[in-house]
Structure formats: C-alpha cells, structure tokens
Design a protein around this motif. Sequence first.
Motif, mmCIF file in Angstrom:
data_model
loop_
_atom_site.group_PDB
_atom_site.id
_atom_site.type_symbol
_atom_site.label_atom_id
_atom_site.label_comp_id
_atom_site.label_asym_id
_atom_site.label_seq_id
_atom_site.Cartn_x
_atom_site.Cartn_y
_atom_site.Cartn_z
ATOM 1 N N PHE A 121 0.571 -1.295 0.075
ATOM 2 C CA PHE A 121 -0.214 0.339 -0.085
ATOM 3 C C PHE A 121 0.503 1.022 -0.340
ATOM 4 O O PHE A 121 0.401 2.103 0.539
ATOM 5 C CB PHE A 121 -0.917 -0.667 1.069
ATOM 6 C CG PHE A 121 -2.347 -0.729 1.073
ATOM 7 C CD1 PHE A 121 -3.124 -1.024 0.065
ATOM 8 C CD2 PHE A 121 -2.210 -2.373 2.020
ATOM 9 C CE1 PHE A 121 -4.180 -2.087 0.297
ATOM 10 C CE2 PHE A 121 -3.266 -2.574 1.667
ATOM 11 C CZ PHE A 121 -4.156 -2.943 1.683
ATOM 12 N N SER A 122 2.162 0.728 -0.251
ATOM 13 C CA SER A 122 2.468 2.171 -0.433
ATOM 14 C C SER A 122 3.781 2.138 -1.498
ATOM 15 O O SER A 122 4.248 1.216 -2.337
ATOM 16 C CB SER A 122 4.075 2.549 0.580
ATOM 17 O OG SER A 122 4.578 3.565 0.819
ATOM 18 N N THR A 123 4.285 3.808 -1.749
ATOM 19 C CA THR A 123 4.707 3.928 -3.188
ATOM 20 C C THR A 123 5.926 3.526 -3.121
ATOM 21 O O THR A 123 6.653 3.511 -2.394
ATOM 22 C CB THR A 123 5.100 5.359 -3.499
ATOM 23 O OG1 THR A 123 3.333 5.712 -3.363
ATOM 24 C CG2 THR A 123 5.473 5.887 -4.903
ATOM 25 N N ALA A 124 6.238 2.585 -4.081
ATOM 26 C CA ALA A 124 8.171 2.501 -4.404
ATOM 27 C C ALA A 124 8.362 3.414 -4.442
ATOM 28 O O ALA A 124 8.922 4.569 -4.543
ATOM 29 C CB ALA A 124 8.297 1.091 -5.623
ATOM 30 N N PRO A 125 10.047 2.819 -3.962
ATOM 31 C CA PRO A 125 11.099 4.074 -4.002
ATOM 32 C C PRO A 125 11.301 4.588 -5.138
ATOM 33 O O PRO A 125 11.198 3.857 -6.309
ATOM 34 C CB PRO A 125 12.620 3.420 -3.384
ATOM 35 C CG PRO A 125 11.885 1.810 -2.881
ATOM 36 C CD PRO A 125 11.042 1.143 -3.002
ATOM 37 N N ALA A 126 11.602 6.059 -5.280
ATOM 38 C CA ALA A 126 12.146 7.086 -6.322
ATOM 39 C C ALA A 126 13.215 6.458 -6.892
ATOM 40 O O ALA A 126 14.485 6.187 -6.503
ATOM 41 C CB ALA A 126 12.413 8.094 -6.186
ATOM 42 N N PRO A 127 12.818 6.191 -8.718
ATOM 43 C CA PRO A 127 14.932 5.681 -9.307
ATOM 44 C C PRO A 127 15.869 6.156 -8.809
ATOM 45 O O PRO A 127 16.790 5.467 -8.419
ATOM 46 C CB PRO A 127 13.696 5.623 -10.197
ATOM 47 C CG PRO A 127 12.422 5.703 -10.932
ATOM 48 C CD PRO A 127 12.527 6.447 -9.034
ATOM 49 N N PRO A 128 15.423 7.514 -8.831
ATOM 50 C CA PRO A 128 17.554 8.067 -8.278
ATOM 51 C C PRO A 128 17.598 7.431 -6.594
ATOM 52 O O PRO A 128 18.867 7.141 -6.670
ATOM 53 C CB PRO A 128 17.147 9.383 -8.165
ATOM 54 C CG PRO A 128 15.672 9.871 -8.854
ATOM 55 C CD PRO A 128 14.404 8.848 -8.543
ATOM 56 N N VAL A 129 17.015 7.015 -5.812
ATOM 57 C CA VAL A 129 17.143 6.429 -5.127
ATOM 58 C C VAL A 129 17.918 5.850 -4.908
ATOM 59 O O VAL A 129 18.537 5.030 -3.983
ATOM 60 C CB VAL A 129 16.054 7.012 -3.620
ATOM 61 C CG1 VAL A 129 16.586 6.468 -2.457
ATOM 62 C CG2 VAL A 129 16.145 8.983 -3.105
#
Length: 416
Positions: free
Chosen positions: A263-271
């Motif tokens: 239920f949570s957005t996946a880690p940001a690509p740059p991170v």
Amino acid sequence: MTDIEQHLADLEDRGLYRRMRLVSGPQGARVLLDGKPVLVMCSNNYLGLADHPRVREAAADAARRWGVGSSGSRLISGNMTVHRRLEKRLAEFKGTEAALLFGSGYLANTGIIPALTQPGDVVFSDELNHASIVDGCRLSRAEVFVYDHGDLEHLAWGLRQARGTGSLIVTDSMFSMDGDFAPLEGIVELAHQHDARVMVDEAHATGTTGPGGRGAVAAAGLTNEVDVIVGTLGKSLGAYGAYVACDTQMARYLVNVARPFIFSTAPAPPVAAAAAEALEILIEEPRRVQRLRQNSELFRRELNRHGFEVDPTGAHIVPLITGNAESAMKMTETALERGVFAQGIRPPTVAPGLCRLRLSVMASHKQDELRAAARVLAAAAKGVGFTPDTGMPGEFAPPARFIEDTDDQDGLASVA
Ligand SMILES: Cc1ncc(COP(=O)(O)O)c(C=O)c1O
C-alpha cells in the motif's frame, strides 16, 4: 490553551521539546549547521557515501533515464528495472536467495512483523529494539514478550511459557543507541529449540560490521539460520529506503502480505540507483569498513584518555550517558559552541534517566578531527558536572577552506 499547546508546553517544561537544525549543503563529516561550520559526530552516514560523486551521479543519471517518481506500489504500477537490479545485487551481497525493497526501515519493520504473526502468536522483542520494531509489534496484534536486553535466559524463559504458540524472535543486531550487539548465536539456537522464526534488523551493522560490511549475521555465519534480515539504505549506503534479505518463498510471501509493500509507493528511481551505486562502492572498497573500524577504535581510545568510561574495542556508535535531559542538551550546546555537533538523545528515544549523547564515527572523519572532538566533548562534559580529565579544553578549529554552501540558506535557521 488548546490540548496541543498544553502538550508542547509540557514537553518544554520537561526538557523534551525538539526542534530541527538546518543543514546547508550536503551531509558529510562537516556541515554548515544553522549557518555555522561544525564537525558532525551524530550522523548515520557512516561510510561518507551520502555525497559521494559516484552516488550523486547515479541518482542524477537515474532521474534522466527513469524520471523521479515510481508512480505507485510495484504491484499496481509495475516493477521498475532499477528496483529489480538493486534487489539482485543486495541478495548477492547478503548471500541470500532474494531481497525485497521497502520504502524505509520503519516501513519494513512495521510491515514484516505483522506479516509474520497472527493474533494469538507471540513476538519476542529485545527491550532496546528500535521504535520501528516496537511499532511493528504493536501493529501485529500478536502478544508481545519484551525480554531484558540481550538476556538469553529471559528469552528462553519466555519461549518456554509460550510453548506450542507460533513465535517470532526479533532483534536489532547492533543496537542503535548503544552500539552493542545482540547474542545472535544464542538467539538462533533458542529459535531452533522452540521452533520460532528469527528476524534481525541490521540497520546499523550493514556496511559497518562483518565481512566487507555484510553485517553481524554474516559475521556470525548465520545467514541461512535467520528467516528475515532487514537492512537500511539510508545509513551506511547513503541513500534512503530499506531491504529485506531472505529466501525466495519469504520474499513472495511479503510481496503478498506486508502492507507497507502493498500500500505504499515504491522507492524513487534516483534513490534506488544511488543506493545501488553506494553498494558497488562498498563492495569495491572494503577499506572504507576497515577505516571506520580504525576511526572508531581511535575515537574510543581518545575518549578513554579524557576520562570517559568507554570500551576501547567497541563499535562506531558510542553512547555518553548523561542521565537527565538537561545535561544531555547542555552538553550538546556547549560542544556546538566549540564546533562539534553531537545531538543529545532523550525520551522516548531512550528510557528516562538514560539520556545521552549518541556519538557516531564516520569512515570519512580525519583522525585529528576525532581527537579534537574527544577533547571538546570532555570540556563539555565538565560543564555539566562530569569530571573526566579533560586536559586542555580545546576549541574545534574549522578548516581554513570550509565548504561554504550558503546557496540554500533561506534564513530559516530552525523550525521554532
Ligand atoms: C535499528 C533501526 N531499524 C530501523 C530504522 C528505521 O530505518 P529508516 O530510517 O530507514 O526508516 C532505524 C533508524 O534509525 C534503526 O535504527
């Protein structure tokens, strides 16, 4: 007075009010803090990778290739290649079949513990486990048995009482506020005897401990005996996020059941790309881990020389217990005046009466800086009634050419 005003006033009265200090420029061993150059002695950026040129470049490159946002849960918006690659490398690094990313260590712990327990089960949790584990236990709706810190006899007693009940034992490997280690061999042995699962949080041991920074579980040769190893990407690996290293079946289970994954957005690509690059640096340059160990030994020896009772062979996290909150904060402010930033730690992060300066050494500290920091802390300790033999109360001298990144100073020195 509203209840919120009342609560804030109460926190101030008890010396527990917190505010954020403003850092201008990147995180490093030295920063500009509220406009003043300081040597940082309380960072989790243990290997100095948060502003490493390769890590920065990886993040920038990822933003160009994949954009900034991951757009949603991986189960809905799709699994991005940058996530899959990082998980593959993490699993190889940890020597497990699989790895699974979470948004943060807090999300990992609050997701995994409820996923592995049902109402009626018992979670056995060390009394000094991190708050995210405590909250994971609370969310689990299982019964929670908090055993005395590192006390295998107490744990064994609890496991005997819970005979026949589904059990999970959860512990930090290196404790975040004390820098000591859990008795992992004994825990695993008890888990075998009582048919319990074991979950180990290596947030502070990843990149700092064990072969090439692979953590305390690897150091003890227990990788195949621990069901779930949690590690973070925001400390030694200089980025943000967390991972679980486990077998393939466990990873598949968590994908289906762990609510912060679903239920949570996946880690940001740059991170994710930054963490992956930091991991490559760690693998290529194990000397960073050695350097951290040498620096920790030196700093502990220096503190000893100034009269602090500190185990000279311990880890990079060094607690200086002041007892009450007032002394901790006074020591922090005095050290800051002399150019050393060592944040005081108060309840609820630590128990009342065990306030402290939680010092942490970085591989990127210079040895002279660590000597100066010990001297400054000894002088600050004197100011709150400690009597370590301080020698010359030194002033930490900022280097001639300090990184003067004032671009992002917006005049907001703090959130008051
Ligand atoms: C032992 C431990 N686990 C988990 C966390 C939470 O990790 P994150 O900062 O990625 O949420 C921390 C953070 O300090 C920690 O010390």
